[in-house]
Scaffold this motif. Structure first.
Motif, PDB file in Angstrom:
ATOM      1  N   ASN A   3       0.829  -1.207   0.000  1.00 26.52           N
ATOM      2  CA  ASN A   3       0.000   0.000   0.000  1.00 26.52           C
ATOM      3  C   ASN A   3       0.863   1.256   0.000  1.00 26.52           C
ATOM      4  OD1 ASN A   3      -2.154  -1.710   0.035  1.00 26.52           O
ATOM      5  ND2 ASN A   3      -2.936  -1.071   2.016  1.00 26.52           N
ATOM      6  N   ILE A   6       2.221   1.825  -3.446  1.00 27.18           N
ATOM      7  CA  ILE A   6       1.148   2.324  -4.320  1.00 27.18           C
ATOM      8  C   ILE A   6       0.911   3.803  -4.045  1.00 27.18           C
ATOM      9  CG2 ILE A   6      -1.325   2.179  -4.839  1.00 27.18           C
ATOM     10  CD1 ILE A   6      -1.041  -0.883  -4.267  1.00 27.18           C
ATOM     11  N   ASN A   7       0.815   4.167  -2.765  1.00 28.38           N
ATOM     12  CA  ASN A   7       0.591   5.572  -2.408  1.00 28.38           C
ATOM     13  C   ASN A   7       1.708   6.464  -2.927  1.00 28.38           C
ATOM     14  OD1 ASN A   7      -1.834   5.071  -1.059  1.00 28.38           O
ATOM     15  ND2 ASN A   7      -0.805   4.682   0.871  1.00 28.38           N
ATOM     16  N   VAL A  10       1.393   6.790  -6.755  1.00 27.32           N
ATOM     17  CA  VAL A  10       0.293   7.700  -7.100  1.00 27.32           C
ATOM     18  C   VAL A  10       0.745   9.143  -6.871  1.00 27.32           C
ATOM     19  CG1 VAL A  10      -2.011   8.483  -6.417  1.00 27.32           C
ATOM     20  CG2 VAL A  10      -1.569   6.044  -6.735  1.00 27.32           C
ATOM     21  N   HIS A  11       1.377   9.388  -5.730  1.00 26.48           N
ATOM     22  CA  HIS A  11       1.867  10.728  -5.393  1.00 26.48           C
ATOM     23  C   HIS A  11       2.793  11.253  -6.499  1.00 26.48           C
ATOM     24  CE1 HIS A  11       3.375  13.998  -2.870  1.00 26.48           C
ATOM     25  NE2 HIS A  11       4.600  13.616  -3.196  1.00 26.48           N
ATOM     26  N   TYR A  41      -3.723   7.267  -0.449  1.00 20.78           N
ATOM     27  CA  TYR A  41      -4.600   7.265  -1.620  1.00 20.78           C
ATOM     28  C   TYR A  41      -5.359   5.954  -1.776  1.00 20.78           C
ATOM     29  CZ  TYR A  41      -2.080  11.448  -3.087  1.00 20.78           C
ATOM     30  OH  TYR A  41      -1.533  12.707  -3.146  1.00 20.78           O
ATOM     31  N   CYS A  42      -4.721   4.834  -1.493  1.00 21.62           N
ATOM     32  CA  CYS A  42      -5.383   3.541  -1.726  1.00 21.62           C
ATOM     33  C   CYS A  42      -6.200   3.077  -0.517  1.00 21.62           C
ATOM     34  CB  CYS A  42      -4.388   2.478  -2.164  1.00 21.62           C
ATOM     35  SG  CYS A  42      -3.140   2.053  -0.962  1.00 21.62           S
ATOM     36  N   ALA A  48      -8.316   9.390  -2.391  1.00 17.66           N
ATOM     37  CA  ALA A  48      -8.482   8.828  -3.741  1.00 17.66           C
ATOM     38  C   ALA A  48      -9.294   9.767  -4.631  1.00 17.66           C
ATOM     39  CB  ALA A  48      -9.147   7.454  -3.669  1.00 17.66           C
ATOM     40  N   VAL A  51      -7.362  11.943  -6.806  1.00 19.66           N
ATOM     41  CA  VAL A  51      -6.934  11.274  -8.040  1.00 19.66           C
ATOM     42  C   VAL A  51      -8.042  11.397  -9.083  1.00 19.66           C
ATOM     43  CG1 VAL A  51      -6.200   9.090  -9.061  1.00 19.66           C
ATOM     44  CG2 VAL A  51      -5.477   9.681  -6.732  1.00 19.66           C
ATOM     45  N   PRO A  95     -11.116   2.993  -3.232  1.00 23.34           N
ATOM     46  CA  PRO A  95      -9.850   3.713  -3.379  1.00 23.34           C
ATOM     47  C   PRO A  95      -8.758   2.877  -4.038  1.00 23.34           C
ATOM     48  CG  PRO A  95     -10.745   4.087  -1.188  1.00 23.34           C
ATOM     49  CD  PRO A  95     -11.580   3.032  -1.834  1.00 23.34           C
ATOM     50  N   CYS A  99      -6.803   3.822  -7.545  1.00 21.46           N
ATOM     51  CA  CYS A  99      -5.345   3.965  -7.599  1.00 21.46           C
ATOM     52  C   CYS A  99      -4.709   3.015  -8.607  1.00 21.46           C
ATOM     53  CB  CYS A  99      -4.738   3.721  -6.219  1.00 21.46           C
ATOM     54  SG  CYS A  99      -5.093   5.059  -5.064  1.00 21.46           S
ATOM     55  N   LEU A 103      -2.648   4.135 -11.975  1.00 24.79           N
ATOM     56  CA  LEU A 103      -1.260   3.772 -12.214  1.00 24.79           C
ATOM     57  C   LEU A 103      -1.063   3.045 -13.545  1.00 24.79           C
ATOM     58  CD1 LEU A 103      -0.128   2.734  -8.635  1.00 24.79           C
ATOM     59  CD2 LEU A 103       0.462   4.830  -9.897  1.00 24.79           C
TER      60      LEU A 103
END
Length: 106
Positions: A3, A6-7, A10-11, A41-42, A48, A51, A95, A99, A103
């Motif tokens: 996670n 992933i965050n 995304v950032h 984010y996730c 989210a 995004v 969320p 995400c 991605l």
């Protein structure tokens, strides 16, 4: 990916590049780099949704729905195209679905 990974991904894709910042330690006047965690984010629908804001500002279509098995699908596409640019099926949360689809965008 975890996670956190992933965050952070995304950032970065949203245009953020600052994941560390210099901090002055007042007791010794030394400067060290401090990690700044990316938003969740996730894991947070509020984060989210930032995004989603980016997705819609870039003139892309967006859909999010849950199926009868309580799994989420996020589809991101270009207006007028039948096939989505990115799609994630069967994520456990909205969320996470947002995400992972984000991605996958080129």
């Amino acid at each position: 990916m975890t996670n956190q990974e992933i965050n952070e991904a995304v950032h970065k894709k949203l245009g953020g590049d600052k994941v560390v910042e210099p901090v002055l330690l007042h007791t010794t006047n030394e400067i060290f780099m401090q990690h700044i965690p990316a938003k969740d984010y996730c894991g947070s629908i509020q984060a989210a949704w930032e995004v989603v804001g980016w997705i819609t500002k870039t003139s892309r279509s967006f859909s999010l729905y849950v199926n009868s098995g309580r799994k989420w699908t996020c589809s991101i596409g270009s207006w007028g195209n039948v096939e989505p640019d990115a799609e994630v099926n069967l994520a456990d949360t909205a969320p996470m679905s947002i995400c992972l689809a984000f991605l996958k965008l080129p």
